[in-house]
Design an enzyme around this catalytic site. Structure first.
Site, short mmCIF file in Angstrom:
data_model
loop_
_atom_site.label_atom_id
_atom_site.label_comp_id
_atom_site.label_asym_id
_atom_site.label_seq_id
_atom_site.Cartn_x
_atom_site.Cartn_y
_atom_site.Cartn_z
N SER A 19 -2.56 -82.87 15.80
CA SER A 19 -3.36 -82.36 16.92
C SER A 19 -4.78 -82.88 16.77
CB SER A 19 -3.39 -80.83 16.89
OG SER A 19 -4.32 -80.34 17.82
N TYR A 71 -4.93 -73.13 12.40
CA TYR A 71 -4.06 -74.12 13.07
C TYR A 71 -4.60 -75.53 12.83
CZ TYR A 71 -2.16 -76.86 16.99
OH TYR A 71 -1.57 -77.84 17.76
P1 NAP Z 1 5.34 -75.36 23.35
O1 NAP Z 1 5.28 -75.73 24.79
O2 NAP Z 1 4.89 -74.00 22.92
O3 NAP Z 1 6.87 -75.61 22.84
C1 NAP Z 1 7.15 -75.32 21.51
C2 NAP Z 1 8.56 -75.75 21.18
O4 NAP Z 1 8.75 -75.54 19.78
C3 NAP Z 1 9.64 -74.96 21.87
O5 NAP Z 1 10.77 -75.79 22.02
C4 NAP Z 1 9.93 -73.83 20.87
O6 NAP Z 1 11.23 -73.27 20.98
C5 NAP Z 1 9.81 -74.60 19.58
N1 NAP Z 1 9.47 -73.79 18.40
C6 NAP Z 1 8.44 -72.93 18.24
N2 NAP Z 1 8.45 -72.39 17.01
C7 NAP Z 1 9.53 -72.93 16.37
C8 NAP Z 1 10.10 -72.77 15.09
N3 NAP Z 1 9.56 -71.91 14.19
N4 NAP Z 1 11.21 -73.46 14.78
C9 NAP Z 1 11.77 -74.32 15.68
N5 NAP Z 1 11.27 -74.52 16.92
C10 NAP Z 1 10.17 -73.82 17.25
O7 NAP Z 1 4.51 -76.39 22.46
P2 NAP Z 1 3.88 -77.85 22.81
O8 NAP Z 1 2.58 -77.64 23.48
O9 NAP Z 1 4.90 -78.70 23.44
O10 NAP Z 1 3.55 -78.36 21.34
C11 NAP Z 1 4.39 -79.22 20.61
C12 NAP Z 1 3.64 -79.75 19.41
O11 NAP Z 1 2.46 -80.40 19.85
C13 NAP Z 1 3.18 -78.66 18.43
O12 NAP Z 1 3.29 -79.13 17.11
C14 NAP Z 1 1.71 -78.46 18.80
O13 NAP Z 1 0.96 -77.98 17.72
C15 NAP Z 1 1.34 -79.88 19.18
N6 NAP Z 1 0.16 -79.98 20.04
C16 NAP Z 1 0.16 -79.45 21.29
C17 NAP Z 1 -0.99 -79.58 22.07
C18 NAP Z 1 -1.08 -79.01 23.47
O14 NAP Z 1 -2.20 -78.98 24.03
N7 NAP Z 1 0.00 -78.60 24.08
C19 NAP Z 1 -2.12 -80.23 21.55
C20 NAP Z 1 -2.08 -80.74 20.27
C21 NAP Z 1 -0.93 -80.63 19.52
P3 NAP Z 1 11.57 -72.09 22.06
O15 NAP Z 1 11.68 -72.77 23.40
O16 NAP Z 1 12.87 -71.51 21.61
O17 NAP Z 1 10.44 -71.13 22.00
#
Ligand code: NAP
Length: 251
Positions: free
Chosen positions: A146, A160
């Protein structure tokens, strides 16, 4: 170059960035496996969508922060496809906005267990299947870090940010460790991306609140992150390892 017939596993692939990676991967020819932890409906819908477009797809329920679940997830991929060519450590969580002087040990342990220990355990299992040292045929790993790793996220979630800093360092170290074993390891640092993660951390309006801080003055789409991931996994990135690519609109 096509990924036809290759197998990709994405953790946390049912929604957000992970789902966008699964969609692009299926279009590129990968047979896809993704994990999720609780939302059965979202996982089922995505499997159906990926299959409609002609691809092979399976969803595996489990917590990446639980070793038994991680072992079961990789065993399921072995059973279903019999090979693993590409792996994305995408599952990750945030928590409620808080200062460090307000953080409980339970919060810190959950954050590090899922974001750091989970990612390292999953990469361990991927390396056991891909590394030529273990009889594998090579492969590629992408870790989702991130922009927080470089910004620090003060007053919001320094824990985080620190977990993603660990992912950056892990990426550099693992890439060097397996560089002669046919396995490339890279990371992507997304900036602010339009997914449900912000609402899960109690900040549904986070994007509109901080959009102005991004040099490009807009949030990113999950698909814009996915394109970078698919390239890093591909044969076109054959000399790229240990790299950390910002996909953050200049932030
Ligand atoms: P999201 O929309 O909250 O989706 C999270 C996904 O991870 C869902 O499929 C969820 O499953 C799954 N998950 C959560 N906890 C888990 C666990 N303990 N074991 C297995 N699966 C788990 O998240 P996102 O925004 O797409 O983020 C994805 C990655 O990108 C993360 O590592 C996050 O830190 C990183 N990131 C995101 C952003 C942003 O702005 N969105 C920015 C920087 C980095 P369920 O559907 O069953 O809940």
């Amino acid at each position: 170059m096509s990924a036809q017939g290759k197998v990709l596993l994405v953790t946390g692939g049912s929604r957000g960035i992970g789902a966008a990676i699964c969609r692009l991967a299926a279009r590129a020819g990968y047979r896809v496996a993704f994990s999720y932890v609780s939302n059965d409906a979202a996982a089922k819908t995505l499997v159906a969508e990926l299959k409609v477009s002609g691809g092979a797809a399976i969803a595996i329920k489990g917590d990446v922060g639980n070793e038994a679940d991680v072992l079961a997830m990789f065993a399921e991929v072995d059973r279903a496809y019999g090979r693993l060519d590409a792996f994305v450590n995408n599952a990750g969580v945030v928590d409620m906005k808080a200062r460090v002087d307000e953080m409980s040990v339970a919060r810190l342990e959950r954050m590090m267990r899922i974001n750091v220990v989970g990612s390292i355990l999953c990469a361990r299992e991927a390396v056991k299947r891909m590394s030529t040292l273990h009889g594998g045929k090579g492969g590629a790993i992408v870790n989702i870090s991130s922009a927080a790793a470089t910004l620090g996220s003060p007053g919001e979630y320094v824990d985080y940010a620190a977990s993603k800093g660990a992912i950056d360092t892990f990426t550099i170290g693992l890439a060097k460790e397996v560089a002669t074993e046919g396995v490339r390891v890279n990371a992507v640092r997304p900036g602010i991306i339009d997914t449900e993660i912000h609402a899960s951390g109690g900040q549904p309006d986070r994007i509109s609140a901080i959009r102005g801080l991004v040099p490009m003055k807009r949030e990113g789409k999950a698909e814009e992150v996915a394109h970078a991931v698919i390239w890093l996994l591909s044969a076109e990135a054959s000399y790229t390892t240990g790299s950390i690519l910002n996909v953050s609109g200049g932030r």
